[in-house]
Design a protein around this motif. Structure first.
Motif, short mmCIF file in Angstrom:
data_model
loop_
_atom_site.label_atom_id
_atom_site.label_comp_id
_atom_site.label_asym_id
_atom_site.label_seq_id
_atom_site.Cartn_x
_atom_site.Cartn_y
_atom_site.Cartn_z
N CYS A 86 0.77 -1.16 -0.22
CA CYS A 86 0.00 0.14 -0.20
C CYS A 86 0.89 1.39 0.02
O CYS A 86 1.93 1.23 0.73
CB CYS A 86 -0.92 -0.06 1.22
N THR A 87 0.26 2.33 -0.76
CA THR A 87 1.40 3.55 -1.04
C THR A 87 0.92 4.48 0.19
O THR A 87 -0.13 4.54 0.60
CB THR A 87 1.09 4.14 -2.48
N ILE A 88 1.87 5.43 0.46
CA ILE A 88 1.48 6.40 1.13
C ILE A 88 1.11 7.40 0.57
O ILE A 88 1.49 8.03 -0.45
CB ILE A 88 3.04 6.81 1.91
N ASN A 89 -0.06 8.22 1.30
CA ASN A 89 -0.52 9.51 0.73
C ASN A 89 -0.02 10.51 0.93
O ASN A 89 0.89 10.59 1.72
CB ASN A 89 -2.30 9.53 1.33
N GLU A 90 -0.18 11.54 0.33
CA GLU A 90 0.51 12.85 0.38
C GLU A 90 0.39 13.34 1.88
O GLU A 90 1.36 13.95 2.55
CB GLU A 90 0.05 13.77 -0.34
N ASP A 91 -0.70 13.17 2.64
CA ASP A 91 -0.71 13.83 3.87
C ASP A 91 -0.04 12.71 5.05
O ASP A 91 -0.26 13.12 6.08
CB ASP A 91 -2.21 13.82 4.18
N GLY A 92 0.76 11.50 4.52
CA GLY A 92 1.29 10.80 5.53
C GLY A 92 0.66 9.40 5.90
O GLY A 92 1.03 8.59 6.53
N SER A 93 -0.79 9.46 5.53
CA SER A 93 -1.57 8.30 5.92
C SER A 93 -1.37 7.08 4.97
O SER A 93 -0.83 7.42 3.73
CB SER A 93 -3.06 8.75 5.78
N ILE A 94 -2.13 5.94 5.22
CA ILE A 94 -1.96 4.89 4.19
C ILE A 94 -3.48 4.48 3.96
O ILE A 94 -4.09 4.27 4.91
CB ILE A 94 -0.85 3.90 4.61
N GLY A 95 -3.61 4.18 2.68
CA GLY A 95 -5.11 3.86 2.48
C GLY A 95 -6.16 4.82 2.63
O GLY A 95 -5.90 6.08 2.87
N THR A 96 -7.31 4.26 2.56
CA THR A 96 -8.53 5.44 2.80
C THR A 96 -9.48 4.99 4.07
O THR A 96 -9.86 3.59 3.79
CB THR A 96 -9.11 5.69 1.39
N PRO A 97 -9.85 5.63 5.01
CA PRO A 97 -10.85 4.90 5.80
C PRO A 97 -12.02 4.55 5.36
O PRO A 97 -12.71 5.30 4.32
CB PRO A 97 -11.03 6.10 6.86
N TYR A 98 -12.66 3.48 5.77
CA TYR A 98 -13.99 2.96 4.95
C TYR A 98 -15.13 3.89 5.66
O TYR A 98 -15.09 4.62 6.65
CB TYR A 98 -14.41 1.49 5.71
N ALA A 99 -15.72 4.06 4.63
CA ALA A 99 -16.97 5.07 4.83
C ALA A 99 -18.52 4.35 4.35
O ALA A 99 -18.15 3.48 3.70
CB ALA A 99 -17.09 6.59 4.25
#
Length: 165
Positions: A86-99
């Motif tokens: 999984c890649t790191i997002n620009e904001d430093g998070s990884i992935g996307t929280p489920y909604a």
């Protein structure tokens, strides 16, 4: 002298534990994706500085998270992305929280289990790789060996029966 201080600081680095967020949390369902993410608030650089008193000499090591790898614990699974990296997002998070409403979407980081667990949960392994560098007060610096830290979570997967009419 700075490389020795850097080695000392390297030995003192403590990175946050690898605790991934999962949705659904209690049980996954066959053929429906499980979303995985790491929050940017707990997934940040860690710095450690070692100094020699009264000399002005110091070395600072920096551990920066660079990758999350998922291993689903069974060959009967599909990882997202396919590599499990999984890649790191620009904001430093990884992935996307489920909604709510995203159950049928493909997560940027996650797993779809293709078979139910038969009493024994799958052992999902999540490994975070930290890139470690150092710099010294004398202008020296460089790379130190990366650190990889993993956690294992038990995942129960259920099969839902449906009736088609």
């Amino acid at each position: 002298m700075a490389p020795h201080l850097a080695e000392y600081a390297y030995d003192k680095i403590e990175v946050p534990s690898t605790e991934i967020e999962l949705r659904p949390t209690a049980k996954s369902t066959v053929n429906l994706p499980t979303w995985v993410w790491l929050d940017k608030g707990t997934f940040q650089e860690v710095k450690v500085r070692a100094e020699l008193p009264n000399t002005g000499l110091w070395a600072e090591t920096t551990a920066k998270p660079v990758a999350l790898h998922l291993a689903p614990g069974t060959t009967d699974a599909t990882t997202y992305p396919a590599s499990g990296d999984c890649t790191i997002n620009e904001d430093g998070s990884i992935g996307t929280p489920y909604a709510a409403g995203k159950a049928s979407e493909t997560p940027p980081c996650g797993i779809t289990y293709l078979r139910a667990t038969e009493g024994t949960p799958y052992q999902l392994k999540a490994s975070v790789t930290w890139e470690i560098t150092w710099q010294g007060s004398d202008g020296t610096g460089g790379d130190l060996p990366n650190g990889t830290f993993e956690t294992t979570q038990e995942i129960a997967v259920q099969e839902i029966q449906s009736v088609n009419r």
